[in-house]
Enzyme design. Sequence first.
Site, PDB file in Angstrom:
ATOM      1  N   GLU A 105      42.544 -39.290 -79.647  1.00  0.00           N
ATOM      2  CA  GLU A 105      42.357 -38.034 -78.917  1.00  0.00           C
ATOM      3  C   GLU A 105      41.799 -36.940 -79.717  1.00  0.00           C
ATOM      4  O   GLU A 105      40.759 -36.286 -79.252  1.00  0.00           O
ATOM      5  CB  GLU A 105      43.671 -37.430 -78.444  1.00  0.00           C
ATOM      6  CG  GLU A 105      44.274 -38.467 -77.354  1.00  0.00           C
ATOM      7  CD  GLU A 105      45.501 -38.268 -76.971  1.00  0.00           C
ATOM      8  OE1 GLU A 105      46.354 -38.110 -78.030  1.00  0.00           O
ATOM      9  OE2 GLU A 105      45.962 -38.167 -75.635  1.00  0.00           O
ATOM     10  N   GLU A 125      50.613 -45.246 -76.823  1.00  0.00           N
ATOM     11  CA  GLU A 125      51.600 -44.382 -76.509  1.00  0.00           C
ATOM     12  C   GLU A 125      52.679 -45.119 -75.479  1.00  0.00           C
ATOM     13  O   GLU A 125      53.897 -44.669 -75.610  1.00  0.00           O
ATOM     14  CB  GLU A 125      51.162 -43.008 -75.931  1.00  0.00           C
ATOM     15  CG  GLU A 125      50.620 -41.920 -76.837  1.00  0.00           C
ATOM     16  CD  GLU A 125      49.215 -42.264 -77.110  1.00  0.00           C
ATOM     17  OE1 GLU A 125      48.584 -43.166 -76.754  1.00  0.00           O
ATOM     18  OE2 GLU A 125      48.551 -41.156 -77.757  1.00  0.00           O
TER      19      GLU A 125
HETATM   20  N1  T1G Z   1      54.084 -41.214 -86.944  1.00  0.00           N
HETATM   21  C1  T1G Z   1      55.011 -41.580 -87.855  1.00  0.00           C
HETATM   22  N2  T1G Z   1      54.891 -42.653 -88.764  1.00  0.00           N
HETATM   23  C2  T1G Z   1      54.340 -43.423 -88.611  1.00  0.00           C
HETATM   24  C3  T1G Z   1      53.153 -43.571 -87.474  1.00  0.00           C
HETATM   25  C4  T1G Z   1      53.373 -42.416 -86.546  1.00  0.00           C
HETATM   26  N3  T1G Z   1      52.404 -42.286 -85.547  1.00  0.00           N
HETATM   27  N4  T1G Z   1      52.644 -44.713 -87.446  1.00  0.00           N
HETATM   28  C5  T1G Z   1      53.089 -45.224 -88.348  1.00  0.00           C
HETATM   29  N5  T1G Z   1      54.133 -44.888 -88.997  1.00  0.00           N
HETATM   30  C6  T1G Z   1      55.006 -45.106 -90.360  1.00  0.00           C
HETATM   31  C7  T1G Z   1      55.794 -46.149 -89.898  1.00  0.00           C
HETATM   32  O1  T1G Z   1      57.181 -45.836 -89.711  1.00  0.00           O
HETATM   33  C8  T1G Z   1      55.857 -46.810 -91.575  1.00  0.00           C
HETATM   34  O2  T1G Z   1      56.703 -45.966 -92.092  1.00  0.00           O
HETATM   35  C9  T1G Z   1      54.332 -46.449 -92.234  1.00  0.00           C
HETATM   36  O3  T1G Z   1      53.901 -45.618 -91.209  1.00  0.00           O
HETATM   37  C10 T1G Z   1      53.637 -47.853 -92.031  1.00  0.00           C
HETATM   38  O4  T1G Z   1      53.671 -48.213 -90.560  1.00  0.00           O
HETATM   39  C11 T1G Z   1      49.672 -36.652 -78.323  1.00  0.00           C
HETATM   40  C12 T1G Z   1      52.126 -38.262 -78.794  1.00  0.00           C
HETATM   41  C13 T1G Z   1      49.432 -47.203 -87.355  1.00  0.00           C
HETATM   42  C14 T1G Z   1      48.914 -49.685 -86.750  1.00  0.00           C
HETATM   43  O5  T1G Z   1      52.106 -45.358 -81.654  1.00  0.00           O
HETATM   44  O6  T1G Z   1      51.084 -48.585 -84.573  1.00  0.00           O
HETATM   45  O7  T1G Z   1      50.090 -39.937 -80.861  1.00  0.00           O
HETATM   46  O8  T1G Z   1      58.410 -47.605 -92.950  1.00  0.00           O
HETATM   47  O9  T1G Z   1      54.415 -50.441 -91.147  1.00  0.00           O
HETATM   48  O10 T1G Z   1      51.729 -52.331 -90.171  1.00  0.00           O
HETATM   49  O11 T1G Z   1      49.031 -38.564 -77.481  1.00  0.00           O
HETATM   50  O12 T1G Z   1      52.174 -48.063 -87.729  1.00  0.00           O
HETATM   51  O13 T1G Z   1      56.668 -47.126 -94.407  1.00  0.00           O
HETATM   52  O14 T1G Z   1      58.290 -45.172 -93.973  1.00  0.00           O
HETATM   53  O15 T1G Z   1      53.373 -50.048 -88.941  1.00  0.00           O
HETATM   54  O16 T1G Z   1      49.768 -50.795 -91.348  1.00  0.00           O
HETATM   55  C15 T1G Z   1      50.700 -43.102 -81.243  1.00  0.00           C
HETATM   56  C16 T1G Z   1      52.085 -46.245 -84.111  1.00  0.00           C
HETATM   57  C17 T1G Z   1      51.544 -41.832 -81.664  1.00  0.00           C
HETATM   58  C18 T1G Z   1      50.881 -45.837 -83.660  1.00  0.00           C
HETATM   59  C19 T1G Z   1      49.975 -49.176 -88.982  1.00  0.00           C
HETATM   60  N6  T1G Z   1      50.525 -43.750 -82.197  1.00  0.00           N
HETATM   61  N7  T1G Z   1      51.919 -46.967 -85.529  1.00  0.00           N
HETATM   62  O17 T1G Z   1      50.592 -50.412 -89.052  1.00  0.00           O
HETATM   63  O18 T1G Z   1      51.994 -50.077 -91.034  1.00  0.00           O
HETATM   64  S1  T1G Z   1      52.089 -40.804 -80.341  1.00  0.00           S
HETATM   65  C20 T1G Z   1      51.156 -45.057 -82.504  1.00  0.00           C
HETATM   66  C21 T1G Z   1      51.637 -48.338 -85.719  1.00  0.00           C
HETATM   67  C22 T1G Z   1      50.840 -40.005 -80.048  1.00  0.00           C
HETATM   68  C23 T1G Z   1      49.587 -38.256 -78.545  1.00  0.00           C
HETATM   69  C24 T1G Z   1      50.734 -38.900 -78.759  1.00  0.00           C
HETATM   70  C25 T1G Z   1      51.339 -48.617 -86.670  1.00  0.00           C
HETATM   71  C26 T1G Z   1      49.857 -48.781 -87.504  1.00  0.00           C
HETATM   72  P1  T1G Z   1      57.754 -46.460 -93.424  1.00  0.00           P
HETATM   73  P2  T1G Z   1      53.546 -49.896 -90.514  1.00  0.00           P
HETATM   74  P3  T1G Z   1      50.903 -50.943 -90.497  1.00  0.00           P
END
Ligand code: T1G
Length: 692
Positions: A105, A125
């Site tokens: 975004e 999301e």
């Molecule tokens: N926020 C906080 N922590 C996150 C995070 C996030 N968005 N994504 C990953 N982590 C942390 C995860 O908990 C782990 O922490 C570490 O990063 C490595 O993650 C306004 C509101 C990006 C593809 O849904 O799909 O944006 O255990 O093991 O396999 O519209 O993480 O090491 O302490 O998964 O390399 C939308 C979610 C958010 C993406 C990387 N975004 N993340 O995968 O590592 S809502 C998502 C993933 C949003 C807006 C809205 C995957 C990854 P720790 P990992 P990975």
Amino acid sequence: MTAEYQVNGAIAVITLNNPPVNGLGLSTRTAIVDGMKKALGDNAVKAVVITGAGKAFSGGADIKEFNSPKALAEPTLHTVINVVENSIKPVVAAIHTVCMGGGLELALGCHYRVASPGAQIALPEVKLGILPGAGGTQRLPRVVGLEMALNMIVSGTPVPSEKLAKTALFNELIEGDLMQGAQAFAGKVADIRPLPKVRDIKIDYPNHEAFLQFSRNTVKAMAGPFPAPLKCVEAIAAAVTEKFDDGLKIERDLFVELVQTTESKALRHAFFAERAAGKIPDVPEDTPARAIKSAAVIGAGTMGGGIAMNFANAGIPVKILEMKQEALDKGLATVRKNYENTMKKGKLTPEKFEQRVGLITGTLSYEEIGQADIVVEAVFEDMGVKEAVFKKLDEVMRPGAILASNTSTLDVDKIAAFTKRPQDVIGTHFFSPANVMKLLEIVRGAKTGKDVLATTMALSKKIKKTGVVSGVCDGFIGNRMVEQYSRQAGFLLEEGCTPEQVDKAVEKFGFAMGPFRMGDLAGNDIGWYIRKRRYVEKPEVTYSKTADLLCEMGRYGQKTGAGWYDYKPGDRKAYPSQIVNDMVVKHSADIGVERRKISDQEIIERLVFALVNEGAYILEEGIAMRASDIDMVYLTGYGFPLFRGGPMFYADTVGLPNVVMAMEKYAKGRHGDAWKPAPLLAKLAAEGKTFN
Ligand code: T1G
């Protein structure tokens, strides 16, 4: 600051730097706005490039901040995107590796976007029970088109950047050095005016109403108990029918509504729970793991074959050992058939089929598996049989090999004591079907080495399982809890329910399958065998006799063509059985229990709170390291409904005082001893606290 600012000639570069995935938390959002202010205030700067350090452009908003004041603190993501979009100097997003959610975004608010090939582009999301809340539902359709945007937003599935190269999402794909290419591109567009804004693009989709109505119907059918997918369609519809700012408002309202839902909180809980499960407090992340380049499995039965498939699927050669050629041939043929079925469904190419089948070989000789890096024993669930196998493994396996047992309840410490290398022994409890179910209970013996634990946890990820560490007790986490769940199910039959009434209530709650259909599928004789052991070991624990009576009738389930339900040849549908219902009614009379009408609520409370209470005991005994681990066990191994977040999370949403109150009510009924609240549960309830 969690974003760096530097100027190279006439180009300012803002680099997000908030490991691990450049989550757009408050400090990062503030740093971006500060960088923009510097760039706009510096006359030497003609254009701005925004990129991400490390392994992501940005993984989106910082989910950890949700439902906290930080999430709404200025500058919100909306404010950041407005600052970028209204900049009087061009802003170029330089995208690599991962660009998801709020990260995408933010990029859509930029005037230009360039990317490396292979970058994962997504608005995921919906997988967290929400929807893109910073303009994604309004901007993405404007650059990739209505259909592609709707598919990406409703599924949340990432799309590689090269697949979107021909859309208006990207101005260029940069094969070489991204930052060099991005800055060169920025120099090229520095003087072009007006600055292109995604919000100004009109969506041209004739007859969009029909497409949107079709989408609503399709999404409604697949969304199940989750409200988010359909709201995604509504937000995207607004992008087509409303002015941009009106559409933005509709998106915002829908986002605020969804982020409060229990379903979203459950999905976010599961997201973090899955990642937390891989962390073992006393085993540092950098503990050296042993290399697993080859494996062996003892036993070519259903479990052994399924376990072997996991290794083959991960590209690890695996040898299955059996005692008899006939059993070995049967097991290998079953494995081949499984892969053929997957290939017929188009989920496996012929090449992959050959590769995987080629990685699985058989042997009748222990000597032939001695060099394997790990061996998983999957023989009959009897300590005597395990003893013979582990003594043999201790003789033949090379030093440093991991000796794993697939036992589902037995004492891993006792098994380790059959060998001279208890530090190399661990439990790896797979769930049937082993090549399908995601859960792997990793049972840590008292003497299991930390490197063996670290290796097995890493292996669970490699074979795409959710590894959850359990201590040693009868039934570990999952089966110890399901024991109490099954006891209550049996008592409910005696008190007035039929198997289908209990199953229907449980399946309405959201479980994939009720306890009686599950018994017929897995085999009622398995539980029978375990209960017979328990009658000797724990005579004080009472069970309903109905399950034994069923087995004494030879009704083991689908495998005998009859169980709690009747079955027709070639048909897996469970038909209510008059014979069983008569047996249950007669049994109630035999034990002098007057049958009564029992509500679905009582069925659910007695089955689910039985899980919760045993889970609390498991937590306080340290068998499970955290409540969210117990939730992961039930979400990935027992068909607990994901939208309810797992038994412990569900108890939190019910309110622990309410759970305890219900248990006190049932403690006054039959087998009241089963309802003694675990001290931890009573304590948390009294203090108004939660498990998670
Ligand atoms: N926020 C906080 N922590 C996150 C995070 C996030 N968005 N994504 C990953 N982590 C942390 C995860 O908990 C782990 O922490 C570490 O990063 C490595 O993650 C306004 C509101 C990006 C593809 O849904 O799909 O944006 O255990 O093991 O396999 O519209 O993480 O090491 O302490 O998964 O390399 C939308 C979610 C958010 C993406 C990387 N975004 N993340 O995968 O590592 S809502 C998502 C993933 C949003 C807006 C809205 C995957 C990854 P720790 P990992 P990975």
